[in-house]
Motif scaffolding. Sequence first.
Motif, short mmCIF file in Angstrom:
data_model
loop_
_atom_site.label_atom_id
_atom_site.label_comp_id
_atom_site.label_asym_id
_atom_site.label_seq_id
_atom_site.Cartn_x
_atom_site.Cartn_y
_atom_site.Cartn_z
N SER A 90 0.86 -1.20 0.00
CA SER A 90 0.00 0.00 0.00
C SER A 90 0.89 1.24 0.00
O SER A 90 1.49 1.60 1.02
CB SER A 90 -0.91 0.00 1.23
N PRO A 91 1.01 1.90 -1.17
CA PRO A 91 1.88 3.07 -1.28
C PRO A 91 1.46 4.18 -0.31
O PRO A 91 0.29 4.39 -0.06
CB PRO A 91 1.68 3.51 -2.74
N LYS A 92 2.45 4.85 0.21
CA LYS A 92 2.23 5.94 1.17
C LYS A 92 2.70 7.26 0.57
O LYS A 92 3.30 7.28 -0.50
CB LYS A 92 3.03 5.67 2.46
N THR A 93 2.41 8.34 1.30
CA THR A 93 2.96 9.65 0.92
C THR A 93 4.12 9.96 1.84
O THR A 93 3.97 9.98 3.06
CB THR A 93 1.89 10.75 1.05
N VAL A 94 5.29 10.17 1.24
CA VAL A 94 6.50 10.45 2.01
C VAL A 94 6.90 11.90 1.79
O VAL A 94 7.11 12.33 0.64
CB VAL A 94 7.65 9.51 1.60
N VAL A 122 7.33 17.25 -1.53
CA VAL A 122 8.66 17.86 -1.41
C VAL A 122 8.56 19.28 -0.89
O VAL A 122 7.82 20.11 -1.44
CB VAL A 122 9.37 17.89 -2.79
N LYS A 123 9.32 19.55 0.16
CA LYS A 123 9.52 20.94 0.60
C LYS A 123 10.98 21.28 0.36
O LYS A 123 11.87 20.73 1.02
CB LYS A 123 9.16 21.09 2.08
N PHE A 152 4.98 19.47 -4.87
CA PHE A 152 5.90 20.42 -4.24
C PHE A 152 5.08 21.41 -3.41
O PHE A 152 4.01 21.83 -3.84
CB PHE A 152 6.70 21.18 -5.29
N THR A 153 5.57 21.78 -2.26
CA THR A 153 4.86 22.76 -1.44
C THR A 153 5.84 23.73 -0.82
O THR A 153 6.99 23.38 -0.52
CB THR A 153 4.03 22.07 -0.33
#
Length: 353
Positions: A90-94, A122-123, A152-153
């Motif tokens: 189950s892919p996650k958000t890293v 990504v920050k 991107f944030t």
Amino acid sequence: MDSIQNRITAFIKLGAFLSQFSQEKFDKIEGIEHNDLFFDGFKHQIKIAQEKNSWFTKENIVFALGSWSRALTKNNLEEWVSKNKLQIESPKTVAIVMAGNIPVVGFHDFLSVLISGHSVLVKQSSNDKHLLPFLAKYLEYIDEYFKGKITFTEQKIENFDAVIATGSDNTARYFEYYFKDKPNIIRKSRNSVAVITGKETEEDLQKLSDDVFTYFGLGCRSVSKIYVPKEYDFNNFFNGMFVKKDIINNAKYANNYDYNKAVYLMSLFDLLENGFLMIKEDESYSSPIATIFYEYYDNEIDLKIKLHQDKEKIQCIVAKNFIENEVGFGQTQNPNLWDYADGVNTLEFLSKI
């Protein structure tokens, strides 16, 4: 249908795209996908990155992109991935909080997350925010699988399952508190050292100049300190460094050299210098720009024990037949994909979250 092989193929193509920007002169290569859309645009991003951060000279950006184009080959990617079990159910958000000390410094984490099959948030550092978003866009064109996988944030990062954050020792304390409830890799400041025995050839020491001066010494893999035997003749060291004498022509480097030299002289520190590099006896690992710290050692066994005790502060040990896991002279800025920062296997971490 997404598969790890497809993701590898996409990064191979990205490596081929980057190979066009690995020489002083940028040349379009026949057969590179989406070149009409992206070649001139990336050239422009490189120019903007140089204008926004004067440490990011064209030479340093080209060096970084060249390193990545050489790393992103079929053999390298397949060998790297094969060392880890990447069956992500189950892919996650890293989330990745990136440093900005050298060009595209967070690329390895970015690559690791995506090759694992996770999504990335990504920050970036404000010092290095022009190159990676453009490369991310290129990836999305290469393989639509990546659309929606890369965000991107510039805001506070939210809605993520795990985090990889790189910063100074101060920001790391903040990260450790802030991310304590999530699986995380938190990287602190590290420096690299070289062990000189006195048996080095002139060529060895010339190669060491690459470890000292590439990226103006701003990378964690840059050598900021040397250990030398008692009675060492520093003329040999300076002769090796001399091949990089033109670095003083960079205005920002020269300003740092002049400033640090003035500070040292006013403080009456003993200094040796050659017009573009100062060396100062100091027990610290992190030296200012244009300065290398040195420490004498009495015997090799004591030095090995000390380096082992301080391993949390050290990224690379440059040496020649001195210690296990050493890096050869001139090799610190050419890591393999499996030479992990701080020795933490990112892919293994990503396979378990």
